[in-house]
Design an enzyme around this catalytic site. Structure first.
Site, PDB file in Angstrom:
ATOM      1  N   ALA A  84       0.805  -1.219   0.000  1.00 50.59           N
ATOM      2  CA  ALA A  84       0.000   0.000   0.000  1.00 50.59           C
ATOM      3  C   ALA A  84       0.837   1.267   0.000  1.00 50.59           C
ATOM      4  CB  ALA A  84      -0.935  -0.002   1.209  1.00 50.59           C
ATOM      5  N   HIS A  99      -2.560 -12.664  -2.283  1.00 48.48           N
ATOM      6  CA  HIS A  99      -2.593 -11.719  -1.167  1.00 48.48           C
ATOM      7  C   HIS A  99      -1.194 -11.655  -0.586  1.00 48.48           C
ATOM      8  CE1 HIS A  99      -4.064 -10.447   3.066  1.00 48.48           C
ATOM      9  NE2 HIS A  99      -3.874  -9.393   2.299  1.00 48.48           N
ATOM     10  N   ASP A 100      -0.660 -10.452  -0.403  1.00 47.55           N
ATOM     11  CA  ASP A 100       0.730 -10.334   0.015  1.00 47.55           C
ATOM     12  C   ASP A 100       1.008 -11.045   1.336  1.00 47.55           C
ATOM     13  OD1 ASP A 100      -0.646  -8.460   1.579  1.00 47.55           O
ATOM     14  OD2 ASP A 100       0.425  -6.727   0.785  1.00 47.55           O
ATOM     15  N   THR A 141       2.716  -1.790   6.310  1.00 44.82           N
ATOM     16  CA  THR A 141       1.714  -0.771   6.612  1.00 44.82           C
ATOM     17  C   THR A 141       0.694  -1.315   7.599  1.00 44.82           C
ATOM     18  OG1 THR A 141       1.990   0.143   4.404  1.00 44.82           O
ATOM     19  CG2 THR A 141      -0.003   0.763   5.600  1.00 44.82           C
ATOM     20  N   GLY A 179       5.908  -0.558  -4.395  1.00 43.45           N
ATOM     21  CA  GLY A 179       5.909  -1.808  -5.155  1.00 43.45           C
ATOM     22  C   GLY A 179       7.309  -2.100  -5.639  1.00 43.45           C
ATOM     23  N   ARG A 180       7.556  -3.359  -5.961  1.00 37.04           N
ATOM     24  CA  ARG A 180       8.884  -3.718  -6.432  1.00 37.04           C
ATOM     25  C   ARG A 180       8.795  -4.924  -7.366  1.00 37.04           C
ATOM     26  NH1 ARG A 180       7.569  -5.040  -1.378  1.00 37.04           N
ATOM     27  NH2 ARG A 180       7.659  -2.801  -1.119  1.00 37.04           N
TER      28      ARG A 180
END
Length: 473
Positions: free
Chosen positions: A11, A236-237, A260, A14-15
């Site tokens: 959130a 889902h991360d 986060t 990104g990578r």
């Protein structure tokens, strides 16, 4: 030694990370990184989906320029948020889970489907941003989005759609939205019917660690990259992060996936949806290899991120390391509930925290250092309370707490947490989510047998840092 490309979107950033197995260890190489934040327009919060898609394209170009032998790719992101499609294209920019309209939708849903009943049917912690409330609000505000063959896809599936043209829904990401039956692992269509949400916007569910479509031919021509095969990881991360739990006895380990958000819980095999779990606000989300992530969603580094943003925007270019040093320089007795709705949306976080503590009779902060120490202490206290709730619901105790993800770089928070909970904290790997994404690709490609073998690889690849409890002042 084939290479695999993991897109990991959180959130706040990104990578793109290329991974492969060499010398009995998982090797990681970051090739692209970019910021990600919701933006506000007319009092609403949205994600810039077009920009995210372009960042993934840039990641593909950089990865393929650096490595010519990438065979697969996969995408994981945060949960709950969705994108509406028609004829293969997004209908509009997606709402962010930070949007305040979902609070009203939650109350309206519970008038139709009481909270206890919804939890019993889905096993998901009831939070205002759950997808079930988002879809209810969308159907009220944008009924046209549900017509003419429209489909709704969770964020990682939507990005896969943009890259491959394939419209499917991966199980672990779908499990975040209070839309599934946790026992049958299928769409909970009774909930859709009771809320009068059309079910024909849904797509087929697929399990993690399965092959998907390759990159679209026209996209490969545009970017000058080969037609790399897509794979559905634990999209889902947190599902990907927990897959990288470096434990040979995961059923005995409590964990926090810390970014986060802080996702605190344990891995189990059967859902727990009784009154105790409901009262403790624990959720049953899907994991890899038929597992259930029995966890609670609590605030993580969001408070520190928003505090930093507020000061930076005011002209003070303070760093996270400087904030940590300030917090360590003082003591404070002040505490607050990090999960209070007052802190849920972007804004002036230092002012909100100061107002909260003042309103609750704790007085004024002596300065920034005390405010920061209050944030740290409040987070550690919250982790402790939630761990004890987990032990109560599960009927046992935990000897260690694993903390995974980028939040482990904050050594002060790791030590405070160990002090507060009174048991050792094992921190790492930092890139747990990307590593878990890559594990799914290795399993789907036949390079790893299963989740157990994958975790042995993680344990051999990433040394953990242990924090022993110290006496609290």
């Amino acid at each position: 030694m084939s290479k695999h490309l993991a897109f990991d979107l959180g959130a706040s950033s990104g990578r793109a990370i290329v991974g492969w197995v060499e010398g009995g260890k998982l090797q990681l190489q970051e090739v692209h990184r970019f910021p990600n934040h919701p933006y506000e327009k007319d009092g609403r919060f949205y994600w810039n989906f077009t920009a995210l898609t372009n960042e993934l394209k840039e990641g593909l170009k950089k990865a393929c320029a650096a490595y010519s032998d990438i065979s697969t790719f996969s995408i994981d992101t945060w949960g709950v948020d969705v994108v509406f499609f028609r004829n293969g294209e997004p209908i509009r920019e997606p709402y962010s889970y930070r949007d305040p309209r979902f609070v009203t939708a939650m109350n309206d849903v519970h008038k139709i489907l009481p909270a206890e009943e919804l939890y019993a049917k889905t096993g998901i912690q009831l939070m205002s941003f759950n997808t079930v409330y988002q879809l209810f609000a969308d159907h009220q505000d944008h009924p046209e989005d549900f017509r003419d063959g429209a489909k709704v896809l969770f964020m990682p599936d939507a990005l896969m759609m943009m890259l491959t043209g394939e419209a499917l829904t991966e199980y672990t990401i779908a499990s975040t939205g209070a839309l599934l039956d946790p026992y049958t692992r299928t769409w909970q269509k009774e909930v859709f019917n009771k809320l009068d949400i059309p079910v024909d916007v849904l797509t087929q569910l697929v399990e993690p660690c399965t092959l998907s479509a390759p990159l679209k031919k026209e996209l490969c021509e545009e970017l000058g990259v080969p037609r790399i095969t897509g794979i559905r990881c634990g999209a889902h991360d947190t599902a990907s992060a927990v897959a990288a739990l470096p434990s040979d006895a995961p059923e005995k380990a409590a964990y926090i996936s810390l970014g986060t958000w802080a996702l605190l819980g344990a891995e189990i095999r059967q859902p727990v949806t009784g009154p105790d779990a409901f009262q403790a606000k624990y959720t049953n989300e899907g994991g890899i290899d038929g597992t259930i992530r029995f966890l609670t969603n609590i605030t993580g580094t969001w408070l520190l991120q928003e505090t930093k943003n507020a000061w930076n925007e005011a002209g003070d270019a303070i760093t996270f390391n400087e904030m940590c040093d300030l917090a360590m320089s003082v003591e404070t007795e002040k505490r607050f509930n990090p999960n209070d709705p007052a802190f849920a949306t972007p804004g002036n976080m230092p002012e909100r925290i100061a107002d909260y503590c003042r309103t609750n009779g704790q007085g004024e902060f002596s300065g920034r250092a005390e405010l920061l120490r209050c944030i740290y202490e409040s987070l550690a206290q919250c982790f402790c309370e939630k761990l004890h709730e987990l032990e109560k619901v599960r009927g046992g105790t935990y000897e260690k707490l694993h903390i995974l993800g980028g939040g482990t770089k904050d050594t002060f928070l790791m030590q405070l947490t160990a002090n507060r909970i009174g048991i050792p904290v094992l921190a790492g790997p930092v890139e747990a989510t990307a590593a878990g994404n890559l594990l799914a690709q290795l399993i789907a490609s036949g390079e790893l047998k299963d989740l157990a073998e994958s975790r042995k690889l993680i344990a051999a690849s990433f040394p953990l840092k242990e924090y022993q409890p110290q006496k609290m002042l």
